[in-house]
Design an enzyme around this catalytic site. Structure first.
Site, PDB file in Angstrom:
ATOM      1  N   ARG A 184      -4.761 -63.746 -14.807  1.00 14.79           N
ATOM      2  CA  ARG A 184      -4.273 -62.607 -15.030  1.00 14.79           C
ATOM      3  C   ARG A 184      -2.522 -62.749 -14.965  1.00 14.79           C
ATOM      4  NH1 ARG A 184      -3.495 -57.482 -12.156  1.00 14.79           N
ATOM      5  NH2 ARG A 184      -2.718 -55.954 -13.845  1.00 14.79           N
ATOM      6  N   HIS A 212       3.802 -54.444 -17.020  1.00 14.36           N
ATOM      7  CA  HIS A 212       3.497 -54.058 -15.458  1.00 14.36           C
ATOM      8  C   HIS A 212       4.928 -53.945 -14.872  1.00 14.36           C
ATOM      9  CE1 HIS A 212       1.296 -56.105 -11.765  1.00 14.36           C
ATOM     10  NE2 HIS A 212       2.246 -55.487 -11.295  1.00 14.36           N
ATOM     11  N   GLU A 255      -1.458 -50.284 -13.445  1.00 18.35           N
ATOM     12  CA  GLU A 255      -1.494 -49.109 -12.262  1.00 18.35           C
ATOM     13  C   GLU A 255      -0.308 -47.986 -12.683  1.00 18.35           C
ATOM     14  OE1 GLU A 255      -0.231 -51.180  -8.810  1.00 18.35           O
ATOM     15  OE2 GLU A 255      -2.069 -52.049  -8.455  1.00 18.35           O
ATOM     16  N   ASN A 290      -7.730 -52.518  -8.965  1.00 19.86           N
ATOM     17  CA  ASN A 290      -6.933 -53.239  -8.117  1.00 19.86           C
ATOM     18  C   ASN A 290      -7.059 -52.349  -6.636  1.00 19.86           C
ATOM     19  OD1 ASN A 290      -5.864 -54.299 -10.218  1.00 19.86           O
ATOM     20  ND2 ASN A 290      -3.698 -53.800 -10.266  1.00 19.86           N
ATOM     21  N   TYR A 335      -6.196 -52.242  -2.780  1.00 20.75           N
ATOM     22  CA  TYR A 335      -5.758 -52.628  -1.412  1.00 20.75           C
ATOM     23  C   TYR A 335      -6.032 -52.171  -0.365  1.00 20.75           C
ATOM     24  CZ  TYR A 335      -2.752 -55.611  -4.277  1.00 20.75           C
ATOM     25  OH  TYR A 335      -2.383 -56.385  -5.372  1.00 20.75           O
ATOM     26  N   GLU A 339      -7.105 -57.139  -9.352  1.00 16.40           N
ATOM     27  CA  GLU A 339      -6.006 -57.461  -8.094  1.00 16.40           C
ATOM     28  C   GLU A 339      -6.709 -57.197  -6.653  1.00 16.40           C
ATOM     29  OE1 GLU A 339      -2.041 -55.924  -7.634  1.00 16.40           O
ATOM     30  OE2 GLU A 339      -1.923 -56.098 -10.067  1.00 16.40           O
TER      31      GLU A 339
HETATM   32  C1  BGC Z   1       0.930 -54.212  -7.900  1.00 14.32           C
HETATM   33  C2  BGC Z   1       1.708 -55.480  -7.519  1.00 14.32           C
HETATM   34  C3  BGC Z   1       2.205 -55.812  -6.115  1.00 14.32           C
HETATM   35  C4  BGC Z   1       0.877 -55.639  -5.155  1.00 14.32           C
HETATM   36  C5  BGC Z   1       1.239 -55.844  -3.684  1.00 14.32           C
HETATM   37  C6  BGC Z   1      -0.071 -53.992  -6.667  1.00 14.32           C
HETATM   38  O1  BGC Z   1      -0.253 -52.608  -6.331  1.00 14.32           O
HETATM   39  O2  BGC Z   1       0.247 -54.475  -9.071  1.00 14.32           O
HETATM   40  O3  BGC Z   1       2.674 -55.767  -8.506  1.00 14.32           O
HETATM   41  O4  BGC Z   1       2.873 -56.868  -5.726  1.00 14.32           O
HETATM   42  O5  BGC Z   1       0.177 -54.173  -5.263  1.00 14.32           O
HETATM   43  O6  BGC Z   1       1.943 -54.669  -3.044  1.00 14.32           O
END
Ligand code: BGC
Length: 432
Positions: A75, A119, A164, A285, A287, A347
């Site tokens: 991607r 992006h 995002e 995505n 995190y 992601e």
């Molecule tokens: C983004 C990336 C970023 C990653 C880590 C994501 O929210 O799409 O561009 O590098 O977070 O912070």
């Protein structure tokens, strides 16, 4: 680790501005991130992405790394200012040609290209004309989507219009920490709506050029209220609407959550049908979760952000909470039921230093275990993309956080696979 279904797409993710470099080559126009980097004080380290990983010149080497890794999908994002330097009007043949060659080389290597059209690197001229606060940008985006789609859809199966929109809205327009650096607080919210509109219009534009599979890449966090008090729960609901459902609801249900309607442009309802253009997949995505509490005295906002405590942190300061992925996928199942298309994790990754990155291996192992549980609980997840293939330009934090499976030496640009690269390679070898 639990087995994943046959045909599960294992991949890696990157984005144009973070890796390409060559910002003044090949007829590329200026993006808001070039401007932001050139503004003193905006990037903590004073760095810019003029060279970044030099992927623009080294993409063949990077594809060779992906072949060694054994991924089925890659991607990446197309830089709008490479294709249309001012965001509208004539196409820059050299810029579009770059992505054409990249796609050819990926196909030759047997790696499926997964194309994100945007992006965060808005052409500066469009920003000067109002950027995402202007409805017009959505129409320009649909034209750009058709241009790229027409050229690449014969070889690219998977398409993602925008990465995002929540991050662009909150960090770029509400808080000013990312380009274009506006600090408008809730007055930024029309930027979310116009990005949603851009998404929907681009889906239709891509359909008209026979793109096969179209989805999203939205950033999502389960929201954790500080306590179970009615006030904290209400604040968490509000934040959840702003951070998650403001994007998902209109895309999947054709409506907005009631908490955010107050922030939208007056004529938003006219756009809902366009925004809800049917999707083939939904990209998540993930995190970290986000903590939240009721606003304290004197705080005019409807919620207060709270840090998540009691978990290990990455070098970027993010808490490592693998189960948040399982939790959020469960929320998607409950909220959207049969309206939820198949999911891809577009992601997932972390910043840790060093080539012997046992923390990243642990991170990936634990997130894949959480994903396996979500599958057992009924989520239909079809792929997982590690963020990121390479260490890269981490926006306002410059090159300090290192998210790659491959280490990049920013002086020599040498690539060195990390231990996690070999771990992922072995995992994929077993999955084939
Ligand atoms: C983004 C990336 C970023 C990653 C880590 C994501 O929210 O799409 O561009 O590098 O977070 O912070």
């Amino acid at each position: 680790m639990r087995g994943f279904p046959d045909g599960f797409l294992w991949g890696v993710s990157t984005s144009a501005f973070q890796i390409e470099g060559a910002t003044r080559e090949g007829g590329r126009g200026v993006s808001v991130w070039d401007t932001f980097c050139a503004t003193p004080g905006k990037i903590h380290t004073g760095e810019n992405a003029d060279v970044a990983c030099d992927h623009y010149h080294r993409y063949a080497e990077d594809i060779a790394l992906m072949s060694e890794l054994g991924v089925g999908g890659y991607r990446f994002s197309v830089a709008w200012p490479r294709v249309q330097p001012s965001g509208s009007g004539p196409v820059n043949a050299e810029g579009l040609g770059f992505y054409d060659s990249l796609v050819d080389a990926l196909c030759e290597a047997g790696i499926r290209p997964v194309v994100t059209l945007y992006h965060w690197d808005t052409p500066q001229d469009l920003e000067d004309a109002g950027g995402w606060l202007s409805r017009d940008t959505a129409y320009r985006f649909a034209e750009y989507a058709a241009i790229v789609g027409e050229r690449l859809a014969d070889r690219v199966e998977h398409w993602i219009p925008l990465n995002e929109p929540v991050v662009e809205t909150l960090y770029g327009y509400a808080l000013g920490e990312y380009a274009p650096g506006k600090a408008l607080l809730f007055d930024a919210m029309p930027a979310a709506h116009f990005q949603n509109l851009a998404h929907g219009l681009a889906v239709s534009a891509l359909r008209s050029v026979n793109a096969k599979s179209i989805g999203s890449a939205n950033n999502h966090s389960p929201i954790w209220p500080a306590t179970q008090s009615a006030a904290d729960l209400e604040a968490a609901e509000h934040l959840g609407a702003v951070a998650n459902w403001m994007y998902t609801d209109p895309m999947l249900l054709g409506r907005y959550p009631e908490q955010v309607i107050q922030y939208l442009p007056d004529d938003f309802a006219d756009d809902l049908t366009a925004i809800a253009a049917p999707l083939d997949f939904y990209g998540v995505n993930y995190y970290e979760p986000q903590g939240c509490a009721a606003p304290g005295e004197g705080n005019p906002l409807p919620f207060e952000l709270r840090a998540i405590e009691g978990y290990p942190l990455t070098t970027n300061g993010s808490p490592v909470v693998p189960d948040g992925l399982r939790e959020f996928l469960g929320q998607l199942r409950t909220r959207y039921e049969d309206k939820l298309p198949p999911i891809y994790i577009t992601e997932s990754g972390c910043s840790f230093d060093g080539v012997h990155d046992k923390e990243r291996i642990q991170y990936l192992q634990d997130h894949l275990a959480a994903l396996g549980q979500a599958l057992d609980e009924g989520s239909d997840v079809r792929g997982y993309f590690v963020w990121s293939l390479l260490d890269n330009f981490e926006w306002s934090k410059g090159y300090q956080p290192r998210f790659g499976l491959v280490h990049v030496d920013y002086c020599t640009l040498a690539r060195t696979p990390k231990d996690s690269f070999y771990w992922y390679r072995d995992l994929l070898g077993g999955a084939r």
